[in-house]
Design a protein around this motif. Structure first.
Motif, PDB file in Angstrom:
ATOM      1  N   TYR A  28       6.311  -0.995  -4.040  1.00  0.00           N
ATOM      2  CA  TYR A  28       5.034  -1.288  -4.696  1.00  0.00           C
ATOM      3  C   TYR A  28       5.187  -2.459  -5.682  1.00  0.00           C
ATOM      4  CZ  TYR A  28       0.763  -0.984  -7.280  1.00  0.00           C
ATOM      5  OH  TYR A  28      -0.439  -1.311  -7.868  1.00  0.00           O
ATOM      6  N   GLU A  32       3.635  -5.170  -3.169  1.00  0.00           N
ATOM      7  CA  GLU A  32       2.204  -4.888  -3.302  1.00  0.00           C
ATOM      8  C   GLU A  32       1.629  -5.478  -4.581  1.00  0.00           C
ATOM      9  OE1 GLU A  32      -1.455  -3.528  -2.014  1.00  0.00           O
ATOM     10  OE2 GLU A  32       0.468  -3.546  -0.937  1.00  0.00           O
ATOM     11  N   ALA A 357       7.268   7.387   0.164  1.00  0.00           N
ATOM     12  CA  ALA A 357       5.815   7.314   0.037  1.00  0.00           C
ATOM     13  C   ALA A 357       5.355   7.827  -1.328  1.00  0.00           C
ATOM     14  CB  ALA A 357       5.146   8.115   1.159  1.00  0.00           C
ATOM     15  N   LEU A 358       6.027   8.879  -1.834  1.00  0.00           N
ATOM     16  CA  LEU A 358       5.694   9.406  -3.158  1.00  0.00           C
ATOM     17  C   LEU A 358       5.961   8.363  -4.234  1.00  0.00           C
ATOM     18  CD1 LEU A 358       4.914  11.850  -4.969  1.00  0.00           C
ATOM     19  CD2 LEU A 358       7.359  12.419  -5.031  1.00  0.00           C
ATOM     20  N   SER A 361       3.157   5.773  -4.195  1.00  0.00           N
ATOM     21  CA  SER A 361       1.888   6.260  -4.745  1.00  0.00           C
ATOM     22  C   SER A 361       1.981   6.503  -6.248  1.00  0.00           C
ATOM     23  CB  SER A 361       1.443   7.525  -4.015  1.00  0.00           C
ATOM     24  OG  SER A 361       2.366   8.590  -4.228  1.00  0.00           O
ATOM     25  N   ASP A 362       3.135   6.980  -6.735  1.00  0.00           N
ATOM     26  CA  ASP A 362       3.293   7.188  -8.182  1.00  0.00           C
ATOM     27  C   ASP A 362       3.239   5.860  -8.929  1.00  0.00           C
ATOM     28  OD1 ASP A 362       3.457   9.904  -7.878  1.00  0.00           O
ATOM     29  OD2 ASP A 362       5.598  10.060  -8.338  1.00  0.00           O
ATOM     30  N   GLN A 364       1.743   3.132  -7.851  1.00  0.00           N
ATOM     31  CA  GLN A 364       0.365   2.654  -7.721  1.00  0.00           C
ATOM     32  C   GLN A 364      -0.537   3.296  -8.771  1.00  0.00           C
ATOM     33  OE1 GLN A 364      -1.614   3.634  -3.971  1.00  0.00           O
ATOM     34  NE2 GLN A 364      -2.436   1.555  -3.901  1.00  0.00           N
ATOM     35  N   ALA A 365      -0.312   4.584  -9.054  1.00  0.00           N
ATOM     36  CA  ALA A 365      -1.111   5.287 -10.058  1.00  0.00           C
ATOM     37  C   ALA A 365      -0.877   4.737 -11.463  1.00  0.00           C
ATOM     38  CB  ALA A 365      -0.803   6.782 -10.024  1.00  0.00           C
TER      39      ALA A 365
END
Length: 396
Positions: A28, A32, A357-358, A361-362, A364-365
């Protein structure tokens, strides 16, 4: 924070298979997030221990393609890609141990081959020489018990260390990262020069302090352990896998809270001085004593990764047989969220892919917190060139 004297650091903790979580966070951060800020937020100082050293090599080398490859590896892994366990290996291990030789349950030859093929040595060397990157890898000297910090930088480090910590200014190669990841009992120690080295997490699993001492005043810490603990769990019968898992927790997941507490104390002291003696107090104490205010963003799993490992194992058991299959089944037979040992050695894509994946997403949050830290003025972070390429985390 936008001035040229501000220095960004990255800390990567150890944790064996749990390192897949770090790969997701890194994906990320460096593939990203650049879409938002226009350039990868490459840190000036990178420190890693154990699997954090293996993952961090691609950040130190400023290698977005390598980081994408790293994520794919975790999404495709099978246990034989990392280590092997056979009945013959177990017999030889016991025999050699009785004869005074090193004790190791597994053969890490597959991991060694993978690291030697992929370690971005030349990219790291170029990043150090051209961009001034500082790259730190921690290991433990088995003979002395000292923490050994291998540091690759333009100039030798000038900061003092605590007792029991050695600084070695050198070109950090694949062998240093492999030594940092030589988890005791599972993998054999690795000789480097006159030293016999094992996992750096035995002494310093989350190497925040070396990054601070190297000059960072903004730091991203990626941990593989939840900061919140449920103390109300029932006590489990202490089976061997349970005891080994909890021992690994005690050895490898060192409490970083003390370093964070110290940083808060320094921040409070500097703010007190600014209020009492004026705005030049901060610059004077930084110049005279090297003390500076520190911002830390702590990123950690939003769920219990031990519990996740057990759930994934039961729904998607790994395709292994023989001694390894028996060992994995026995380790996975525990109950509840205390399957910590499994979470370290379960190098299977069903689990490591979920962890990767976790991590993504963490991270990204925490995008707003990340942007505030790395690009506080709303623009691109200092340094680096464009390259196409609510969790437990929180700000200090």
């Amino acid at each position: 924070m936008g001035d040229s004297s501000s220095t960004l650091g990255l800390v990567l903790a150890g944790g064996a298979a749990r390192g897949a979580y770090e790969a997701g966070v890194l994906r990320y951060l460096f593939t990203e997030l650049p879409k938002r800020i226009g350039t990868p937020p490459w840190p000036d100082i990178v420190a890693g221990t154990s699997v954090g050293a293996l993952n961090g090599a691609f950040v130190a080398g400023r290698d977005p393609a390598g980081l994408r490859w790293l994520s794919r590896i975790y999404q495709q892994l099978e246990i034989p890609d990392i280590y092997g366990v056979s009945y013959g290996d177990l017999f030889r291990t016991v025999r050699d141990a009785l004869r005074g030789g090193p004790f190791a349950l597994a053969d890490p030859a597959p991991l060694r081959r993978m690291v030697l093929r992929s370690f971005p040595r030349h990219r790291i060397r170029r990043a150090v020489q051209e961009d001034g990157v500082v790259w730190i890898v921690g290991a433990t000297d088995l003979r002395t018990g000292n923490q050994v910090l291998f540091i690759e930088s333009r100039e030798p480090p000038r900061w003092r260390t605590r007792p029991g910590v050695e600084l070695v200014h050198t070109e950090v190669r694949a062998v240093h990262a492999l030594a940092s990841a030589a988890l005791p009992l599972l993998f054999p120690p690795i000789p480097v020069g006159e030293r016999l080295l094992v996992d750096g997490g035995l002494r310093m699993n989350t190497p925040l302090r070396p990054v601070i001492r190297s000059g960072a005043d903004r730091v991203i810490v990626i941990s593989v352990k939840r900061r919140a603990h449920d103390q109300s769990r029932p006590v489990q019968v202490p089976s061997l896998p349970f005891l080994v898992g909890k021992t690994l927790n005690a050895m490898l997941l060192d409490p970083i809270e003390q370093d964070l507490f110290d940083a808060e104390e320094i921040n409070a002291f500097i703010e007190w001085g600014r209020t009492r003696y004026g705005p030049d107090f901060e610059a004077r104490i930084r110049g005279d004593l090297g003390l500076r205010k520190l911002e830390v963003l702590f990123i950690a799993p939003s769920i219990d990764v031990g519990e996740l490992a057990q759930e994934v194992f039961r729904s998607s058991p790994p395709r292994v047989s023989g001694a390894m299959g028996v060992m994995m089944q026995r380790i996975a037979s525990g109950e509840g969220a205390d399957a910590d040992l499994l979470s370290y050695i379960f190098f299977d894509r069903a689990y490591t892919g979920a962890l990767e994946a976790l991590g993504f997403s963490d991270a990204q949050a925490l995008e707003s917190e990340l942007l505030s830290l790395i690009a506080p003025d709303g623009g691109a972070p200092d340094g680096g060139a464009p390259d196409g390429g609510a969790p437990d985390g929180g700000r200090l």
